[in-house]
Every structure is written in C-alpha cells, then in structure tokens.
Motif scaffolding. Structure first.
Motif, PDB file in Angstrom:
ATOM      1  N   ALA A 181       0.851  -1.191   0.000  1.00 54.80           N
ATOM      2  CA  ALA A 181       0.000   0.000   0.000  1.00 54.80           C
ATOM      3  C   ALA A 181       0.882   1.235   0.000  1.00 54.80           C
ATOM      4  N   SER A 182       0.303   2.348  -0.423  1.00 54.71           N
ATOM      5  CA  SER A 182       1.001   3.626  -0.328  1.00 54.71           C
ATOM      6  C   SER A 182       0.209   4.541   0.602  1.00 54.71           C
ATOM      7  N   PHE A 183       0.881   5.507   1.163  1.00 55.17           N
ATOM      8  CA  PHE A 183       0.270   6.384   2.150  1.00 55.17           C
ATOM      9  C   PHE A 183      -0.252   7.686   1.569  1.00 55.17           C
ATOM     10  N   GLY A 184       0.021   7.967   0.309  1.00 54.20           N
ATOM     11  CA  GLY A 184      -0.418   9.220  -0.292  1.00 54.20           C
ATOM     12  C   GLY A 184      -1.902   9.251  -0.586  1.00 54.20           C
ATOM     13  N   ALA A 185      -2.384  10.412  -0.952  1.00 55.92           N
ATOM     14  CA  ALA A 185      -3.796  10.575  -1.291  1.00 55.92           C
ATOM     15  C   ALA A 185      -4.128   9.884  -2.617  1.00 55.92           C
ATOM     16  N   GLN A 186      -3.157   9.826  -3.525  1.00 57.42           N
ATOM     17  CA  GLN A 186      -3.319   9.169  -4.815  1.00 57.42           C
ATOM     18  C   GLN A 186      -2.282   8.055  -4.961  1.00 57.42           C
ATOM     19  N   ARG A 187      -2.571   7.117  -5.832  1.00 58.63           N
ATOM     20  CA  ARG A 187      -1.608   6.063  -6.131  1.00 58.63           C
ATOM     21  C   ARG A 187      -0.344   6.656  -6.747  1.00 58.63           C
ATOM     22  N   SER A 188       0.758   5.984  -6.513  1.00 59.70           N
ATOM     23  CA  SER A 188       2.034   6.420  -7.073  1.00 59.70           C
ATOM     24  C   SER A 188       2.059   6.197  -8.578  1.00 59.70           C
ATOM     25  N   ARG A 189       2.653   7.125  -9.292  1.00 62.14           N
ATOM     26  CA  ARG A 189       2.792   6.968 -10.744  1.00 62.14           C
ATOM     27  C   ARG A 189       3.680   5.786 -11.100  1.00 62.14           C
ATOM     28  N   VAL A 190       4.677   5.476 -10.254  1.00 64.66           N
ATOM     29  CA  VAL A 190       5.587   4.367 -10.570  1.00 64.66           C
ATOM     30  C   VAL A 190       5.072   3.030 -10.057  1.00 64.66           C
ATOM     31  N   LEU A 191       4.069   3.051  -9.187  1.00 64.85           N
ATOM     32  CA  LEU A 191       3.444   1.819  -8.690  1.00 64.85           C
ATOM     33  C   LEU A 191       1.924   1.946  -8.814  1.00 64.85           C
ATOM     34  N   PRO A 192       1.427   2.079 -10.044  1.00 62.30           N
ATOM     35  CA  PRO A 192       0.000   2.364 -10.225  1.00 62.30           C
ATOM     36  C   PRO A 192      -0.940   1.243  -9.782  1.00 62.30           C
ATOM     37  N   ASP A 193      -0.430   0.037  -9.641  1.00 61.21           N
ATOM     38  CA  ASP A 193      -1.275  -1.085  -9.211  1.00 61.21           C
ATOM     39  C   ASP A 193      -1.325  -1.246  -7.698  1.00 61.21           C
ATOM     40  N   LYS A 241      15.405  17.891 -16.289  1.00 60.22           N
ATOM     41  CA  LYS A 241      16.320  16.803 -15.939  1.00 60.22           C
ATOM     42  C   LYS A 241      16.136  16.375 -14.485  1.00 60.22           C
ATOM     43  N   PHE A 242      16.023  17.333 -13.586  1.00 61.07           N
ATOM     44  CA  PHE A 242      15.808  17.002 -12.164  1.00 61.07           C
ATOM     45  C   PHE A 242      14.489  16.256 -11.991  1.00 61.07           C
ATOM     46  N   LYS A 243      13.442  16.761 -12.621  1.00 65.47           N
ATOM     47  CA  LYS A 243      12.132  16.104 -12.527  1.00 65.47           C
ATOM     48  C   LYS A 243      12.192  14.685 -13.073  1.00 65.47           C
ATOM     49  N   GLU A 244      12.888  14.509 -14.193  1.00 58.62           N
ATOM     50  CA  GLU A 244      13.024  13.177 -14.788  1.00 58.62           C
ATOM     51  C   GLU A 244      13.782  12.238 -13.858  1.00 58.62           C
ATOM     52  N   LEU A 245      14.888  12.702 -13.293  1.00 61.90           N
ATOM     53  CA  LEU A 245      15.671  11.863 -12.384  1.00 61.90           C
ATOM     54  C   LEU A 245      14.869  11.468 -11.151  1.00 61.90           C
ATOM     55  N   MET A 246      14.127  12.390 -10.593  1.00 63.26           N
ATOM     56  CA  MET A 246      13.314  12.076  -9.421  1.00 63.26           C
ATOM     57  C   MET A 246      12.191  11.109  -9.779  1.00 63.26           C
ATOM     58  N   ALA A 247      11.571  11.307 -10.934  1.00 70.64           N
ATOM     59  CA  ALA A 247      10.499  10.412 -11.372  1.00 70.64           C
ATOM     60  C   ALA A 247      11.029   8.999 -11.590  1.00 70.64           C
ATOM     61  N   ASN A 248      12.250   8.882 -12.091  1.00 69.06           N
ATOM     62  CA  ASN A 248      12.847   7.566 -12.340  1.00 69.06           C
ATOM     63  C   ASN A 248      13.038   6.747 -11.066  1.00 69.06           C
ATOM     64  N   ILE A 249      13.186   7.412  -9.939  1.00 70.80           N
ATOM     65  CA  ILE A 249      13.336   6.672  -8.680  1.00 70.80           C
ATOM     66  C   ILE A 249      12.043   6.662  -7.877  1.00 70.80           C
ATOM     67  N   GLY A 250      10.980   7.139  -8.491  1.00 69.73           N
ATOM     68  CA  GLY A 250       9.680   7.089  -7.836  1.00 69.73           C
ATOM     69  C   GLY A 250       9.438   8.191  -6.839  1.00 69.73           C
ATOM     70  N   GLN A 251      10.191   9.266  -6.944  1.00 67.99           N
ATOM     71  CA  GLN A 251      10.060  10.356  -5.988  1.00 67.99           C
ATOM     72  C   GLN A 251       9.310  11.520  -6.609  1.00 67.99           C
ATOM     73  N   ASP A 252       8.119  11.801  -6.084  1.00 70.06           N
ATOM     74  CA  ASP A 252       7.395  12.987  -6.524  1.00 70.06           C
ATOM     75  C   ASP A 252       8.025  14.213  -5.889  1.00 70.06           C
ATOM     76  N   VAL A 253       8.083  15.295  -6.639  1.00 65.66           N
ATOM     77  CA  VAL A 253       8.681  16.527  -6.137  1.00 65.66           C
ATOM     78  C   VAL A 253       7.698  17.677  -6.337  1.00 65.66           C
ATOM     79  N   ASP A 254       7.408  18.373  -5.273  1.00 65.12           N
ATOM     80  CA  ASP A 254       6.606  19.586  -5.330  1.00 65.12           C
ATOM     81  C   ASP A 254       7.413  20.683  -4.674  1.00 65.12           C
ATOM     82  N   TYR A 255       7.709  21.730  -5.415  1.00 69.14           N
ATOM     83  CA  TYR A 255       8.418  22.864  -4.818  1.00 69.14           C
ATOM     84  C   TYR A 255       7.405  23.781  -4.149  1.00 69.14           C
ATOM     85  N   LEU A 256       7.646  24.092  -2.904  1.00 70.83           N
ATOM     86  CA  LEU A 256       6.794  25.023  -2.163  1.00 70.83           C
ATOM     87  C   LEU A 256       7.656  26.154  -1.631  1.00 70.83           C
TER      88      LEU A 256
END
Length: 138
Positions: A38-50, A95-110
């Motif tokens: 399971a994931s703890f986020g509000a939405q399913r992970s893009r890298v683990l959609p199932d 490039k940063f967004k792509e690298l983070m997405a490749n390891i399954g890390q969502d990034v939101d700048y606040l």
C-alpha cells in the motif's frame, strides 16, 4: 530504523514489513525482492500504479515523507532569497524532474508560505492520527 538497515532486514527475512519511501525501496520492488502492499499518499504512485492507497484499503491514513530546506534563524534575507531562487530553478528543470520520477520520488516545490501551510496541515494530520489511537493528551 533507517531506510537501508530496515530494507536489509526485510530482504534478509529478519523483518516482515517495512514502511519506506518508494524511492528507497523501488529497486527491491522492481527486482522482485520486496512487494509493495500500500502507499500512504492521497493518490496512487505513478511508478506503482497497481498499488492501492491506505485509504482505498479502508484505512483513514495519509502520510508523507518530505524534505525541507532550512537556514539558521537570522540568516540575511538576500542570502535566503538567493538559496530559494537557486533551489527553485534546480527543482524545476526537466532533468531534475526526470531523475526524481525515475526513482519514484514525486517533487513539489513550495515557497516559504506554501511550505509553512503544508507543514501546519501535515502536523495536524499526524496529531489527529496519534490522537485517534489515544496516544496524545491535552
């Protein structure tokens, strides 16, 4: 328990369950040595959609592992602004967004105000969860 030793304990069958960031465990999941439940986020992970969220499984839980950038109190505003501007620019690069997405890390700048609002909401969410199990008084 820190991520690496905890993941090692899971893979070595010295632990039966692990709560971890997706980024820290994705390699073992993709390698077939760990299974995401399971994931703890509000939405399913893009890298683990199932993989369902805890809420989808009937648990009123939403929790995030996050990283913030801090400076000592009293740091001159021009320096804070320069660090903030540099960080924002770096985080927004494709490039940063792509690298983070490749390891399954969502990034939101606040920015500061947004981060403070997130921090306050996250603290309230955690406090409510702890109160719901009777571990906070007052």
């Amino acid at each position: 328990m820190a991520a690496a030793p905890a993941l090692t304990a899971l893979i070595g069958n010295n632990s039966q369950v692990l709560v971890s960031s997706i980024a820290a465990s994705l390699g073992q999941i993709k390698g077939g040595k760990a299974r995401a439940l399971a994931s703890f986020g509000a939405q399913r992970s893009r890298v683990l959609p199932d993989v369902p969220t805890m809420k989808e499984l009937g648990h009123d839980i939403e929790f995030y592992l996050w990283v913030g950038l801090f400076a000592p109190k009293g740091t001159p505003e021009p320096i804070v602004n320069k660090i903030r501007d540099f960080t924002r620019a770096a985080v927004m690069t494709p490039k940063f967004k792509e690298l983070m997405a490749n390891i399954g890390q969502d990034v939101d700048y606040l920015d500061q105000a947004e981060f403070r609002a997130f921090w306050d909401a996250d603290a309230k969410r955690v406090e409510d969860a702890v109160r719901s199990i009777g571990r906070v008084e007052g």
